[in-house]
Design an enzyme around this catalytic site. Structure first.
Site, short mmCIF file in Angstrom:
data_model
loop_
_atom_site.label_atom_id
_atom_site.label_comp_id
_atom_site.label_asym_id
_atom_site.label_seq_id
_atom_site.Cartn_x
_atom_site.Cartn_y
_atom_site.Cartn_z
CG ASP A 114 -21.99 -2.06 2.78
OD1 ASP A 114 -21.40 -1.79 3.84
OD2 ASP A 114 -22.26 -1.21 1.91
CB ALA B 154 -24.32 3.36 3.60
CE LYS C 154 -17.99 5.18 6.91
NZ LYS C 154 -18.05 4.70 5.52
CG ASP D 151 -22.51 0.12 -1.92
OD1 ASP D 151 -22.26 1.33 -2.08
OD2 ASP D 151 -22.52 -0.43 -0.80
#
Length: 269
Positions: A10, A12, A52, A186
């Site tokens: 991933d 960010a 998003k 994360d």
């Protein structure tokens, strides 16, 4: 050989942007700009990892956000509302993402160590391509250059929690078996992505969204606060099905050594 041949990382909160702050703050600003509706940073983090547009949709379904929306507009959020927030989100995110493009501590050395073992570096993101086209060269300027990347809107099949971005990396990198890949993330949707792709999955409990602290804040936290936040993040990642949970990408080589031993014994994800 029956060993790990690729990692799919991933962005960010995993390789750049400790704490995953670039997208969270922008969601708050986009809701405010488009409709003068307030959401909190904690709320903005809840669906992290999704594409998003889907993230905004999920935010609108949070009970507290839906209650605020209904109080203001007398109805729940519509697809047209999501489009309007997304339209506000995109230029804000494109403008700000380069400010969060520095690799997380340990990432550059870890990537070098993995490549020294012949492991290829794939990547994918909940960011759309327009954002990634700014982030990728900015991160490269700081020394982070994965072998491949996929954006959440690149594939007709969709993004997370589906397996498609991870599998596109497998194809692009020419990996012989999904069991020879590790998906690192994360946030829970990225763990689901890896599981749905048939890969080993590693969650990051400290560097990312679930821990939710800046690097500077983390550096000054008490051991007790770190332990509480780490446990909170790890529990969410394990609940999503992660095979392993570690603090940050710097811990990945040790995990891969453990997975290689399991593969040698005939185990699969």
């Amino acid at each position: 050989m029956n060993r790990i041949h690729a990692v799919i990382l991933d962005w960010a909160g995993t390789t750049v942007d400790f704490g995953s702050f670039a997208p969270t703050q922008i969601f708050v600003e986009a809701f405010r700009q488009a409709f003068d509706v307030e959401i909190t940073l904690a709320e903005a983090r809840v669906p992290m990892g999704l594409g998003k547009w889907q993230h905004i949709e999920a935010l609108g379904k949070l009970p507290a956000v839906d209650a605020r929306w209904q109080a203001k507009f007398g109805r729940s959020m519509s697809a047209a509302d999501i489009d309007a927030i997304y339209a506000a989100f995109m230029p804000l995110q494109i403008a700000k993402v380069v400010d969060f493009s520095s690799p997380i501590a340990g990432v550059i050395d870890t990537i070098a160590a993995l490549r020294a073992e012949g492991i290829k570096i794939g990547s994918c993101s909940g960011y759309p391509r327009a954002v990634m086209e700014r982030l990728v060269p900015a991160a490269a300027g700081h020394g982070y250059r994965p072998d491949h990347w996929v954006a959440t809107d690149d594939l007709a099949a969709g993004g997370r929690p589906g397996p498609w971005m991870a599998l596109q990396n497998v194809i692009a990198l020419g990996i012989d078996a999904v069991a020879h890949c590790v998906k690192v993330d994360d946030a829970a949707p990225g763990i689901s992505e890896g599981l749905n792709a048939g890969m080993w999955t590693v969650g990051l409990a400290v560097s990312g969204n679930e821990f939710g602290a800046t690097w500077d804040a983390y550096q000054t936290m008490s051991k007790e606060d770190v332990a509480v936040r780490r446990e909170h993040a790890a529990s969410k990642l394990y609940a999503a099905g992660a095979h392993y949970v570690v603090d940050s990408l710097a811990d990945l080589p040790g995990v891969i050594a453990h997975i290689n031993a399991r593969l040698a014994q005939g185990e699969r994800p």
